[in-house]
Design a protein around this motif. Structure first.
Motif, short mmCIF file in Angstrom:
data_model
loop_
_atom_site.label_atom_id
_atom_site.label_comp_id
_atom_site.label_asym_id
_atom_site.label_seq_id
_atom_site.Cartn_x
_atom_site.Cartn_y
_atom_site.Cartn_z
N ASN A 338 -82.75 7.56 -43.93
CA ASN A 338 -83.36 6.56 -43.06
C ASN A 338 -82.40 5.41 -42.79
O ASN A 338 -81.26 5.39 -43.31
CB ASN A 338 -84.69 6.04 -43.64
N ALA A 339 -82.85 4.44 -42.01
CA ALA A 339 -82.00 3.32 -41.63
C ALA A 339 -81.61 2.47 -42.83
O ALA A 339 -80.48 1.98 -42.91
CB ALA A 339 -82.72 2.45 -40.59
N ALA A 340 -82.51 2.31 -43.79
CA ALA A 340 -82.20 1.51 -44.97
C ALA A 340 -81.08 2.15 -45.78
O ALA A 340 -80.18 1.45 -46.27
CB ALA A 340 -83.46 1.33 -45.83
N GLN A 341 -81.13 3.46 -45.94
CA GLN A 341 -80.07 4.13 -46.70
C GLN A 341 -78.75 4.09 -45.94
O GLN A 341 -77.68 3.91 -46.55
CB GLN A 341 -80.48 5.59 -46.98
N LEU A 342 -78.80 4.23 -44.64
CA LEU A 342 -77.57 4.14 -43.83
C LEU A 342 -76.95 2.75 -43.97
O LEU A 342 -75.73 2.61 -44.12
CB LEU A 342 -77.90 4.43 -42.36
N SER A 346 -73.29 1.88 -45.62
CA SER A 346 -72.33 1.13 -44.81
C SER A 346 -71.90 -0.16 -45.50
O SER A 346 -70.74 -0.59 -45.35
CB SER A 346 -72.93 0.80 -43.44
N SER A 347 -72.79 -0.77 -46.26
CA SER A 347 -72.46 -2.05 -46.91
C SER A 347 -71.35 -1.89 -47.94
O SER A 347 -70.61 -2.84 -48.21
CB SER A 347 -73.71 -2.63 -47.58
N TYR A 348 -71.22 -0.70 -48.51
CA TYR A 348 -70.17 -0.49 -49.52
C TYR A 348 -68.78 -0.46 -48.90
O TYR A 348 -67.79 -0.62 -49.61
CB TYR A 348 -70.45 0.77 -50.32
N ARG A 349 -68.69 -0.24 -47.61
CA ARG A 349 -67.38 -0.31 -46.95
C ARG A 349 -66.80 -1.71 -47.12
O ARG A 349 -65.62 -1.87 -47.46
CB ARG A 349 -67.53 0.03 -45.47
N TYR A 375 -79.70 8.90 -38.19
CA TYR A 375 -79.09 8.09 -39.25
C TYR A 375 -77.87 8.82 -39.82
O TYR A 375 -77.84 9.26 -40.96
CB TYR A 375 -80.13 7.81 -40.35
N TYR A 376 -76.86 8.93 -38.96
CA TYR A 376 -75.67 9.71 -39.31
C TYR A 376 -74.54 8.81 -39.80
O TYR A 376 -74.38 7.67 -39.34
CB TYR A 376 -75.18 10.49 -38.09
N THR A 377 -73.78 9.33 -40.73
CA THR A 377 -72.57 8.68 -41.19
C THR A 377 -71.56 9.76 -41.54
O THR A 377 -71.94 10.88 -41.88
CB THR A 377 -72.84 7.77 -42.41
N ALA A 378 -70.28 9.45 -41.42
CA ALA A 378 -69.23 10.43 -41.67
C ALA A 378 -68.83 10.42 -43.15
O ALA A 378 -68.93 9.39 -43.82
CB ALA A 378 -68.01 10.14 -40.80
N PRO A 379 -68.33 11.55 -43.67
CA PRO A 379 -67.78 11.54 -45.03
C PRO A 379 -66.62 10.56 -45.13
O PRO A 379 -65.84 10.40 -44.18
CB PRO A 379 -67.31 12.98 -45.23
N PHE A 397 -74.98 6.87 -53.18
CA PHE A 397 -75.94 7.86 -52.71
C PHE A 397 -75.73 8.18 -51.23
O PHE A 397 -76.62 8.08 -50.40
CB PHE A 397 -77.37 7.40 -52.96
N GLY A 398 -74.53 8.59 -50.93
CA GLY A 398 -74.16 9.01 -49.59
C GLY A 398 -72.85 9.78 -49.65
O GLY A 398 -72.28 9.98 -50.74
#
Length: 494
Positions: A338-342, A346-349, A375-379, A397-398
């Motif tokens: 979901n958006a919260a997990q995305l 992203s915040s860890y970047r 809610y996509y993100t790249a490895p 957790f991603g």
């Protein structure tokens, strides 16, 4: 089955209610949760939040079933009921796969493979229950026969997360009911679809009313279960901080607990490793369920002699991963939940950047119009990192992994153990003596040598340190759902 037809069915069904005492009563509460399709953010279905009265009903139904029916059955009778449940699950494999794909965002090929395994989970515990025996003890009294009995605990509250909702539900339900307990399941409010279908399978299999109950809802429902005086055991899979709160609450009632919590698992790659195989394991751990796996190896601890080659190979492998619509058979990685997990991922970047790590995204998906609504993100990899950084110590957790380098065996193992978690670990080396040393030294519940699969139903799974308490899977899971009674029979003359 058309997933479009299934989506339409879900969206037009109204608000789904709970499964209590073998029936689906009309929900009494006014609050409902909406589950979303993570591939596009659209609503799928509405589920009622259980009221405290409905939680009471579920626990009382489970208690009644335990005392009057299930707890009195022979092992063979329980076996026959569980076999029928396995058949119902097998009959629903395709529907369950699509429900999980819609709800969680897993690629359909992955969901199908997962659902095909679930009837075996039920079958396994249906068979293992026949070996649930006590023993005769040799004691220092001539006129006393001392033996033990394995007995069920009573009513178990089972609380499962959103990443593997049906798999984890059955890994809790099957050993509990095989041992003679009855259960109340609370799935995550984020992914309730497969639990609803499970309840239907339970009803169609003819499992006696009250043996398996399902209540839907969020934290309030979970709290009502955890604190309920009618609960004898709590089994929870989820975050460590939530697990600590459950542990404290269970202590007040001296309830039994099984806690399967967080992880930051190491993959230790020595200079004599089969590098392509180690790279493949690292890749799979990054993309499986979009990295939302508690046992995934997210700390890649690589010998300096092979680190550059390992990073180059892994970066290339992750760059070729097919990211896309979960319903496509060719997709290897779907969205996060979901958006919260995305946002969390992203915040860890920025966290890593502030700590001095180099963030490397292995694909650019910003221009992918087909992914823009999901809610996509790249490895991604964090390079030039140290084990003291938050990106090395906290569970993201991603699909994000941190690469750490080492020179000596002692240093590599020290890094592997320098973590608050101890759920799992992988080690790659061709040196058999080193393999045994590392297996003994690494502080984790599961250590895989030259292999990446960390959990199977036949073997115990559970963590060290802050990764949890107790075991799931294997015979040990069923033993953890029992209590041991000592019986002392005097047979001398009176």
């Amino acid at each position: 089955m058309s997933h479009l037809t299934l989506e339409q069915e879900l969206k037009t069904a109204g608000t789904y209610g709970h499964f209590i005492d073998g029936d689906f009563p009309i929900p009494r509460g006014e609050t409902a949760h909406v589950t979303l399709n993570p591939a596009n953010g659209t609503p799928l279905a509405h589920f009622a939040e259980a009221t405290s009265a409905e939680v009471d009903d579920a626990v009382n139904a489970a208690r009644h079933a335990f005392l009057t029916v299930w707890g009195r059955m022979t092992g063979r009778e329980r076996y026959e009921h569980m076999r029928r449940l396995a058949v119902e699950l097998e009959r629903r494999t395709e529907r369950l796969a699509w429900l999980e794909t819609l709800d969680v965002g897993k690629p359909i090929g992955v969901s199908r493979a997962t659902m095909r395994d679930l009837p075996y989970t039920v079958d396994y515990y249906a068979s293992v229950l026949h070996g649930l025996t006590g023993e005769t003890l040799q004691v220092g009294e001539h006129d006393v026969l001392n033996f033990t009995l394995r007995e069920p605990l009573g009513v178990c509250a089972l609380i499962v997360p959103w990443n593997y909702p049906l798999t984890l539900a059955l890994l809790k339900i099957a050993p509990a009911i095989a041992a003679g307990n009855t259960v109340v399941l609370k799935p995550s409010e984020v992914t309730p679809l497969s639990a609803l279908e499970l309840a239907r399978a339970v009803a169609d299999a003819g499992i006696p009313a009250g043996v398996i109950n399902v209540v839907f809802g969020g934290g309030a429902t979970g709290n009502a279960l955890i604190h309920h005086p009618g609960i004898d055991k709590i089994s929870f899979t989820g975050g460590t901080e939530t697990g600590k709160r459950i542990y404290a609450a269970a202590a007040a009632g001296l309830k039994r607990v099984t806690l399967e919590l967080g992880g930051k698992s190491p993959l230790v790659v020595f200079d004599d490793a089969d590098l392509p195989r180690a790279i493949e394991v690292a890749k799979i751990d990054s993309i499986r369920n979009s990295g939302q796996v508690c046992a995934a190896c997210t700390r890649l601890i690589v010998h300096e002699a092979v680190a550059d080659a390992f990073v180059d190979g892994l970066t290339q492998a992750l760059a070729g991963v097919r990211i896309g619509e979960p319903g496509n058979d060719e997709t290897e990685m779907g969205p996060v939940i979901n958006a919260a997990q995305l946002k969390r991922i992203s915040s860890y970047r920025e966290v890593g950047h502030e700590e001095g790590a180099h963030f490397t995204e292995c694909q650019n998906i910003d221009t992918r119009a087909d992914l823009k609504n999901g809610y996509y993100t790249a490895p991604a990899l964090f390079l030039q990192a140290s084990n003291e950084m938050r990106v090395s110590r906290e569970e993201i957790f991603g699909p994000v992994q941190t690469v750490l380098r080492f020179r000596t065996e002692e240093e590599g193992l020290r890094l592997a153990n320098d973590s608050p978690y101890g759920l799992a670990a992988c080690v790659f080396t061709r040196d058999s003596a080193r393999a045994i040393r590392t297996a003994r030294t690494i502080q984790a519940g599961t250590v895989c040598i030259n292999y990446g699969v960390k959990a199977v139903v036949e073997a115990p799974f559970g963590g060290y340190k802050q990764s949890g308490i107790g075991k799931e899977r294997g015979l040990q899971a069923m033993l953890d759902d029992t209590q041991l009674k000592s019986v002392r029979l005097y047979h001398g003359r009176t």
